[in-house]
Structure formats: structure tokens, C-alpha cells
Design a protein around this motif. Structure first.
Motif, PDB file in Angstrom:
ATOM      1  N   ASN A 211     -13.126  45.942  64.023  1.00  0.00           N
ATOM      2  CA  ASN A 211     -12.088  46.958  64.869  1.00  0.00           C
ATOM      3  C   ASN A 211     -10.996  46.355  65.627  1.00  0.00           C
ATOM      4  O   ASN A 211     -11.075  46.389  66.788  1.00  0.00           O
ATOM      5  N   ASN A 212     -11.748  44.767  65.054  1.00  0.00           N
ATOM      6  CA  ASN A 212     -11.504  43.513  66.245  1.00  0.00           C
ATOM      7  C   ASN A 212     -10.335  42.841  65.573  1.00  0.00           C
ATOM      8  O   ASN A 212     -11.040  41.415  65.822  1.00  0.00           O
ATOM      9  N   THR A 213      -9.641  43.145  64.447  1.00  0.00           N
ATOM     10  CA  THR A 213      -9.535  41.630  63.524  1.00  0.00           C
ATOM     11  C   THR A 213      -7.374  41.523  64.003  1.00  0.00           C
ATOM     12  O   THR A 213      -7.044  42.760  64.769  1.00  0.00           O
ATOM     13  N   GLY A 214      -7.139  40.733  62.973  1.00  0.00           N
ATOM     14  CA  GLY A 214      -5.715  39.929  63.799  1.00  0.00           C
ATOM     15  C   GLY A 214      -4.248  40.962  62.756  1.00  0.00           C
ATOM     16  O   GLY A 214      -5.197  42.022  62.093  1.00  0.00           O
ATOM     17  N   VAL A 215      -3.353  40.816  63.794  1.00  0.00           N
ATOM     18  CA  VAL A 215      -2.016  41.253  63.047  1.00  0.00           C
ATOM     19  C   VAL A 215      -2.565  41.068  61.569  1.00  0.00           C
ATOM     20  O   VAL A 215      -1.708  40.040  60.995  1.00  0.00           O
ATOM     21  N   GLY A 216      -2.870  42.437  60.318  1.00  0.00           N
ATOM     22  CA  GLY A 216      -2.509  42.108  59.277  1.00  0.00           C
ATOM     23  C   GLY A 216      -0.548  41.709  58.529  1.00  0.00           C
ATOM     24  O   GLY A 216       0.226  41.614  59.331  1.00  0.00           O
ATOM     25  N   LEU A 217      -0.383  41.144  56.893  1.00  0.00           N
ATOM     26  CA  LEU A 217       0.632  40.938  56.204  1.00  0.00           C
ATOM     27  C   LEU A 217       1.280  42.588  56.174  1.00  0.00           C
ATOM     28  O   LEU A 217       0.529  43.348  56.234  1.00  0.00           O
ATOM     29  N   SER A 218       2.710  42.401  56.514  1.00  0.00           N
ATOM     30  CA  SER A 218       3.085  43.860  56.254  1.00  0.00           C
ATOM     31  C   SER A 218       3.756  43.923  55.035  1.00  0.00           C
ATOM     32  O   SER A 218       3.486  43.113  54.119  1.00  0.00           O
ATOM     33  N   GLN A 219       4.478  44.865  54.230  1.00  0.00           N
ATOM     34  CA  GLN A 219       3.751  44.549  52.809  1.00  0.00           C
ATOM     35  C   GLN A 219       5.497  44.355  52.384  1.00  0.00           C
ATOM     36  O   GLN A 219       5.669  42.871  51.697  1.00  0.00           O
ATOM     37  N   SER A 220       6.556  43.349  53.587  1.00  0.00           N
ATOM     38  CA  SER A 220       7.838  42.649  53.429  1.00  0.00           C
ATOM     39  C   SER A 220       7.287  41.510  52.773  1.00  0.00           C
ATOM     40  O   SER A 220       7.192  40.562  52.036  1.00  0.00           O
ATOM     41  N   ASP A 221       6.123  41.334  53.650  1.00  0.00           N
ATOM     42  CA  ASP A 221       5.791  40.422  53.867  1.00  0.00           C
ATOM     43  C   ASP A 221       5.031  39.288  52.665  1.00  0.00           C
ATOM     44  O   ASP A 221       5.008  37.891  51.853  1.00  0.00           O
ATOM     45  N   LEU A 222       4.104  40.152  52.100  1.00  0.00           N
ATOM     46  CA  LEU A 222       3.080  40.128  50.726  1.00  0.00           C
ATOM     47  C   LEU A 222       4.519  39.965  49.710  1.00  0.00           C
ATOM     48  O   LEU A 222       4.018  39.251  49.326  1.00  0.00           O
ATOM     49  N   LEU A 223       5.746  41.014  49.848  1.00  0.00           N
ATOM     50  CA  LEU A 223       6.499  40.850  48.588  1.00  0.00           C
ATOM     51  C   LEU A 223       7.175  39.891  48.610  1.00  0.00           C
ATOM     52  O   LEU A 223       7.716  38.611  47.808  1.00  0.00           O
TER      53      LEU A 223
END
Length: 848
Positions: A211-223
Motif C-alpha cells: 500500500n505504499n508503492t509508487g505510481v504504476g505505468l498507465s495503459q498507454s505507457d505500456l502500449l
């Protein structure tokens, strides 16, 4: 730790128990999260019923750690993470079990109860497959045990009631196999990743790290990362020339939205925004090694981005006719229409339609949305309708005609002229849609007068005004008494008229208009620049006759502005949407509450007599026994269906917690008004607290209006209220004021920063009506009062004060008590306010 993907049924089967540790927060999912889950379940059910292969829907992960195992006992697992979705699914199954009971499916009831909810051969706490935190346990076990108090006013009860309502609505629209298919979807088609810790692992550290992780990659980032991995030779050039300009012009959120829309307009209309990357990857996989083809794909996406910019920024559109309708849809707000609008711009740029034809097509889209809002047509499946449109439109006819034919389909519910006229006369328009949409409709109606000097709406600060006030002075009731029907009170007539479109207008003078007699309002409206206000000011009086006559005139304008569907006639034999709404409202009522025939009539735009007749003929409707007379008595006409073994309604209500006096009248504090029923249905009925968010500034003119209204209407309460507000300021708070028909007052705390204010207020004080509202509805969205236990503690502290009796069933609403009590017990009120400030400050310190 080990992980495996598993169905919900396999996760919970066996003699096991999932315990939520005390360090975890209480259950907090609200309507938005519940609705999203239910839409996913609905898609799985539709696919299964259609015989289509339904891949399991990934719901998320559940992190478990082994607990103590006792000989002969259940296997205990601590829920380190994932308690919200685990609790939600258990509540969905309790609702499904109770729904199957209503259907008379005893085997289904037994199956769900034993397979999912309980450890059949264990007693006490071990009996339950899920054991929530202590704060949620009583509410949860009430649902599992099917107790009378199941479905209370907290988040657990609200989720249970949500699923009861969703199941009832779905069953009415589905076939005989529908409920069984829902059971299959919940058990076998929801995929969960079960992550299991080893004995000796520090489960609290695991919880913290998750519950203290950073901001993950968005779907457009992954694409983006995937696509450019496939472009080893041209990647840098294509990124600079195509992708980066597109990313800069749209921004991260709109870029992700575009990538999803790109899939939808290609026909992948069942794709969820959480699955964008996977679906686009699947589509592009065959192009691996073909950089020419991949470049064409990115070029097409960049072209679509430029079209999408014309939707979100209509000034970029060159055609005046098309720009005008794009501006109207932008003013309407929302993203529902985006797939169809983008598809029409695709057709336009490909030369397959003209700007005027596309503009006419989007005019039908606007009409469809506006008519549905005015008629309060349920928004169920609205997103899906527009997502299906690009694939379903007929291609052998002009775009406008194709759109009109598509939206006119029977199951798509485009209201006819007849339905629109009736809704304008009877529906509480003020509770329809969102405030900007209500203002938009009134603005378009005003513009239809074609004034020689039209108002500049971009600069005018206008708000919606009730001509007949929401909280009228006695003179208004004297006027209404002349038009009441037999056995109807002026208050009941007021409630049926006050929120209808015929009684609403736009003005920048709400504070001046207040709840003055109509003669005073006439003088103010007569100087208005709006034609609709000049029309109102020319009336000699303002009562039922004038409101309905104006409603009919506005309906004529609405029919011209927003054309109806092909055929334009209400389908014969189709049930009134009002009865659907009535059933939804009764299911949404927390246990321990009641309402009246008049309240339900006001909600659905009907009359108490037909509401009583409908419920009298349909006593099997869930919650029908909770509708009482205006005095709080069981109607003499109410009878259970023949053969029913249910206890008498008063006995049943008493078992839920409704209190009755010696004369058989239900306690008024437990009554739900029409506005509260609308709130439970997710309607936007609350007036926003129009306040100055700066702690150092209070509006002196508004403060004087509040004090003057308080002195005039509750002179005995004046000193006590002012003393409590002065105390609030000494505690670090400030006071702001509303700008509506009476100048309400809000003791406000700002615990945020100059960039991100974090405002909260415990009560709203209304000097004309003489009430103090406790704003649990707002506190529910603000830490730390988003925790049910903190709101319950506030309720309990207030209820210790003599004269305050707030029902626990209203922990998500805005119950009230007399301002007289607030003033007479000013010292005790200040103690509660001091506690409130302390709890909020402690939470701020904890959050750093």
C-alpha cells in the motif's frame, strides 16, 4: 510467497475462514466501485447467455497469510490485502441468496449459503467464511444471517442493498436462466490471483509495502513501450514525429482515453479501459517484424488524435454547424458520446459523410441524452449503447439517418414527445443529472426565445432558482391551499411541484430572491435580462396552475429543440419507468427506515393515489411494507398476498428498528424524504456549499443575511448559534455561507494546503427552516470520516444531547435536528465540535 490464479469459488471452498486484521480500515467501497464490478459481471452474464466464450474477468489479487489452526477447527487466513473486493463478493452472494429466496428457489438459497458464505458444521465465529474487522462485523453478520436489520446505513449495508437492487432490476429484464447465470459468473468467471505468504513472514510489513508503492505505468505507457520495442530501426524518428506531438497535445489521461476509443471504434466495443494494453497488444502482435505496417498504425492513431482534439476542443472544428453541436455536447459534459462522435469524424475525414450530415447526427445524440435526462430514464447500459454504435450503424444510408434509426431502437429508450411532455409536468427535474446539465437545458430553453440582445452565458454567473421556494414562508402555503385536491395538504402539493421544470429558471439573484413572496420576486425578475424570467414576472400569481401552464410551454420548446425518435410514440404495453424507479428506491432504503406514499410520488413524478394503488396490488415488491401514510401509520389498504407467512408490517418494521408510539405511528426521525430516497439512488440532489475556501475571508454581506434570517425566524436561538460559531473560529475553523433561497451557514475546516484544500464541515445551519443538518453524506468522502466508525461516533455524541435523535440508518445521508436544540445546548454542541476538530487534526498529523 507463492501466487496462483484461481476462481472465487475455489478460493473460498473448504473449512476455512478469511479474517481481516484490525490494522486494516473498515469496508469502504461506494456506489462507483460497486457499479463498475456489476457492469463487469453483467458483461460476463450476457456473453454466457449468448453462448459466447467468456474468458474469466481478472478482478485483482488477494494476499493471504496463514493464521492459527486449531484441531478440529477451520483453517484461518489473514487477509493482508484485497479485503475490499473479498468483502464485496461475499456481500454480492448474500444478496444473490436472498434474491433466490424471493424467487422461491430453496435449493439455490441452500447452495449459495453453504458453498460460499458459511462453514456449515462450525459454530460461533468459525461459522463465517469471512470475518471482517470488528467495526464491520455486526453489519456483515446481519446480512449473512438474513436478520431483519440487514442492509443498514453503513457501507456494508449500502453494498448489500446495492446488489439487492441490481439483482432485482436485472431479473426483471432477463429470462429464467438469468439468476443462475449470475451465480455462475460470480463463482467461476471472476479470476483472482491468490498470493500466499509463508509462516513467519511479517504480514504487516507486506501490507505496508503493497500500500505504499509508487505510481504504476498507465495503459498507454505500456502500449508505447511495447510498440517502440517492435520498432528498432524507425522508433526514434516515429516517436519524435508522431507519438510525442500526440502525447503533448492530449496529455496522459486523454491519450489513454484515445487508445481505448481507438479500439472501440474498430469494433472492440467490449474492451474495458483496464484492458487497453492487452487488447492492443493482441491486435498488433501479427505485425511484429513489419515496421511499415506498425508505422501506418501509429499514423492512423495520430490522425484519430487530431479528430479527438476537435471533440474536446470544438474551436478546432472548421465547419460552423458541426462546431456548434460539438460545443453543445462539450457543455453537456461526460464522455458517453465519445465513441460515436469520433466514429462520425472518422467518416467525415474519409469523405463518407458531410459536415452538415455529421452535425445533424450529433444533434440526434444531444436530443437522445437530453430527453432521457428530463424523463429520468435509467442510465443502465447507456455507455454500452454508444460503444456499440460504431459497429452497429447502417452504412447504406446517410450518417444522420443511420444514427436516428440506431438510437430509436426499442431497447435503447429514446423518450417520445408524449413522455417528454409528461415528464416536464411531473418529474423532479432539479434531481436529474448533474447541475451543469440542468443549467444547460435551461440555458438552451432561454436561447430558444431568440432575444434581440441575448445573454452572454459565458460571462453571466447564473444558477438554478426555484420560483416557488424549496422552503417557503407561510404565505406561499396559503396560496397553494387554494389549489389542493381532496385529502391533499399544501405541503404535499408543494412537494409535487417545487422541483419540476415549470417552477425552475436561471438567475444571478438567488440571494436577493430568497423565499420572498411572489410579488417581491416579480419585481426582481422583471428587471432580468432573461426572457423566461420576464414571462414569469408577468404572471399575477404563482401556484399550481401557473407552474403547469409554464411546463406545457417549455415542453413545446423542448420538443422543437430536441427531436424525438422514429415513430415518436410511447411503446404500448411498456411499463412506466416510474415503477422501475419506485422499486429501486424501496430496495435502496436502509433497514430501520420508512417513507410515505407522498415521498415516493414526489420522487418518481407521480401522485400518492396511484403509488398506493400500485403497492397495494404488488405487496411482494421488496420494501413495499416500508411505505406508510403521512402520519407514519400502516395503510388500511395494505395486505400481504394470499398465502404469505410474513408477519404484520408494523411487527416487521419494529424488528428492523423502526420505533412506533402508542398510537401506531412510526418515529418521524426515521422517515426518508423524497430527497433522501433520491440520494440513495445516486441522484445529485445536494446543493453545493457555495463558500469561499479561503480561511482568512468570510463574506460579510452573506454573514449579515444569515444573522438577519436567524433573528427573524428563530430569535430565541440567535445567541446560542452565534456563540457556537465563535467557538468554532477559536478552534481554528472559519464560517462560510450559502447563496441559495435561504442563507445557510457552514462551520468549515481547511486542513489542506494552498494548492490542495481539504475542506470539511460537520453541519449546515438553515435559519429560515430552523434546522441543522449533520452532513454524513459529505463526510463519507473525507478522511477520517470516510471510516464508518468515525461517523457513527459523531452520531452517538450528538445523540447524547437532549432533543437530538439521529437514526443510525442515515449514516450516509444528511439527517437534521432543530436549530433551537443547537442553541439551547450550545455548550454540549461545542464539546462535539471540539472533538470533531481534534479527530480531523489527528488524522492530518497521521497523514503527514
Amino acid at each position: 510467497m507463492r501466487a496462483q490464479e484461481i476462481t472465487f469459488l475455489k478460493l473460498v471452498q473448504g473449512d476455512k475462514q478469511f479474517q481481516v486484521p484490525l490494522y486494516q480500515r473498515t469496508y469502504s467501497w461506494g456506489r462507483e466501485q460497486l457499479q463498475r464490478l456489476w457492469e463487469d459481471v453483467g458483461e460476463l452474464v450476457d456473453q454466457h447467455l449468448a453462448g459466447e466464450p467468456a474468458a474469466p474477468h481478472f478482478l485483482g489479487s488477494v494476499v493471504l497469510a496463514p493464521g492459527q489452526i486449531q484441531a478440529g477447527g477451520v483453517q484461518r487466513w489473514l487477509v493482508v490485502d484485497g479485503q475490499q473486493r473479498l468483502t464485496t463478493l461475499m456481500l454480492a452472494f448474500t444478496a444473490l441468496r436472498d434474491h433466490l429466496k424471493e424467487m422461491g428457489d430453496a435449493r439455490g438459497v441452500d447452495r449459495v449459503h453453504r458453498q460460499i458464505l458459511v462453514n456449515e458444521f462450525h459454530e460461533g465465529a468459525d461459522h463465517y467464511r469471512l470475518l471482517p474487522t470488528q467495526a464491520d462485523r455486526e453489519a456483515y453478520t446481519a446480512c449473512v444471517q438474513s436478520r431483519a436489520d440487514a442492509g443498514g446505513g453503513d457501507n456494508i449495508g449500502a453494498a448489500y442493498r446495492f446488489f439487492r437492487g441490481a439483482l432485482t432490476e436485472g431479473h426483471e429484464a432477463g429470462d429464467a436462466q438469468w439468476a443462475a447465470t449470475v451465480e455462475t459468473a460470480l463463482k467461476d468467471l471472476l479470476s483472482i490471483v491468490e498470493i500466499t505468504a509463508e509462516p513467519g513472514d511479517n504480514v504487516y510489513r507486506i501490507f505496508e509495502s503493497i500500500n505504499n508503492t509508487g505510481v504504476g505505468l498507465s495503459q498507454s505507457d505500456l502500449l508505447r513501450n511495447y510498440v517502440f520495442m517492435l520498432l528498432p530501426k524507425r522508433g526514434e524518428r516515429i516517436y519524435q514525429e508522431l507519438w510525442l506531438p500526440m502525447q503533448r497535445s492530449l496529455g496522459p489521461k486523454n491519450l489513454e482515453l484515445l487508445v481505448w476509443l481507438d479500439l472501440v471504434v474498430r469494433g472492440h466495443y467490449k474492451t474495458k479501459q483496464s484492458e487497453i494494453y492487452r487488447e492492443q497488444q493482441k491486435r498488433l502482435q501479427p505485425l511484429t517484424g513489419d515496421e511499415d505496417a506498425l508505422q501506418r498504425e501509429i499514423e492512423q492513431l495520430a490522425q484519430r488524435a487530431r479528430r479527438f482534439l476537435r471533440i474536446i476542443d470544438p474551436a478546432r472544428e472548421r465547419s460552423p454547424a458541426l462546431r456548434a453541436v460539438l460545443e453543445r455536447l462539450a457543455a453537456w459534459g461526460g464522455q458517453t458520446h465519445y465513441p460515436l462522435t469520433l466514429h462520425l469524424l472518422d467518416l467525415l475525414d474519409a469523405g463518407r459523410t458531410t459536415p452538415d450530415d455529421a452535425a445533424q447526427a450529433l444533434g440526434y445524440v444531444e436530443s437522445y441524452l437530453v430527453r432521457r435526462l428530463i424523463c429520468q430514464t435509467p442510465t443502465t447500459n447507456l455507455n454500452r449503447i454508444f460503444m456499440e454504435a460504431p459497429k452497429e450503424l447502417e452504412t447504406d444510408r446517410p450518417a444522420a439517418e443511420a444514427v436516428k434509426r440506431f438510437l430509436s431502437g426499442r431497447r435503447r429508450r429514446w423518450p417520445s414527445d408524449e413522455e417528454l411532455r409528461e415528464a416536464v409536468r411531473t418529474k423532479p427535474f432539479y434531481w436529474s443529472g448533474r447541475p451543469p446539465q440542468r443549467s444547460y437545458i435551461l440555458r438552451r430553453l432561454e436561447e430558444s426565445y431568440a432575444a434581440s440582445e441575448p445573454v452572454d452565458f459565458a460571462k453571466a454567473a447564473l444558477s438554478v432558482e426555484h420560483v416557488l421556494p424549496q422552503r417557503p414562508a407561510p404565505a406561499w402555503f396559503d396560496l397553494l391551499a387554494e389549489e389542493t385536491e381532496p385529502n391533499q395538504t399544501p405541503q404535499e402539493l408543494h412537494d409535487l411541484l417545487v422541483h419540476t421544470l415549470g417552477n425552475l429558471t436561471l438567475t444571478g439573484d438567488n440571494a436577493k430572491l430568497s423565499n420572498h413572496p411572489f410579488e417581491r420576486k416579480q419585481q426582481i425578475l422583471d428587471s432580468s435580462a432573461l426572457r423566461m424570467n420576464l414571462e414569469i414576472s408577468s404572471a399575477e400569481r404563482w401556484g399550481k396552475t401557473q407552474i403547469l401552464e409554464r411546463a406545457d410551454r417549455l415542453a413545446d420548446r423542448a420538443v422543437e429543440l430536441w427531436p424525438g425518435p422514429i415513430g415518436g410514440v410511447k411503446p404500448t404495453g411498456e411499463e412506466s419507468p416510474g415503477w422501475v424507479e419506485l422499486r429501486a428506491a424501496l430496495v435502496a432504503m436502509p433497514s430501520g427506515t420508512w417513507t410515505t406514499y407522498g415521498d415516493v410520488a414526489e420522487l418518481i413524478g407521480s401522485h400518492p393515489m396511484p403509488v398506493g394503488a400500485y403497492l397495494g396490488a404488488n405487496t411482494s415488491v421488496i420494501g413495499a411494507y416500508r411505505v406508510l401514510t403521512v402520519e407514519g401509520r400502516i395503510s388500511q389498504q395494505f395486505r400481504w398476498a394470499d398465502g404469505s407467512d410474513r408477519p404484520p408490517p408494523q411487527e416487521l418494521l419494529a424488528s428492523e428498528g423502526v420505533r412506533f408510539d402508542s398510537l401506531g405511528r412510526a418515529h418521524p426521525s426515521q422517515r426518508l424524504s423524497a430527497a433522501e430516497l433520491a440520494t440513495l439512488l445516486g441522484r445529485d440532489v445536494a446543493q453545493p456549499a457555495a463558500h469561499d475556501p479561503l480561511p482568512e475571508g468570510e463574506d460579510a454581506a452573506a454573514a449579515e443575511r444569515f444573522r438577519a434570517q436567524l433573528r427573524e425566524n428563530s430569535p430565541d436561538a440567535y445567541a446560542g448559534v452565534v456563540a457556537a460559531l465563535d467557538f468554532w473560529r477559536r478552534q481554528g475553523g472559519h464560517v462560510t455561507y450559502g447563496r441559495y433561497e435561504e442563507t445557510s451557514c457552514f462551520p468549515m475546516l481547511d486542513l489542506g494546503t494552498s494548492r490542495r484544500p481539504h475542506l470539511m464541515w460537520p453541519v449546515g445551519i438553515y435559519p429560515v427552516s430552523g434546522t441543522v443538518e449533520v452532513v454524513f453524506q459529505y463526510l463519507k468522502t473525507r478522511s477520517p470520516f470516510d471510516d464508518t466508525e468515525q461517523r457513527r461516533e459523531l452520531l452517538n455524541r450528538l445523540n447524547k444531547i437532549d432533543g437530538i435523535d439521529l437514526p443510525e440508518a442515515k449514516l450516509e445521508l444528511r439527517p437534521s435536528f432543530p436549530v433551537r436544540v443547537f442553541a439551547e445546548h450550545s455548550d454540549e454542541i461545542c464539546e462535539v465540535l471540539d472533538w470533531f476538530v481534534g479527530v480531523a487534526a489527528l488524522d492530518l498529523a497521521r497523514r503527514g
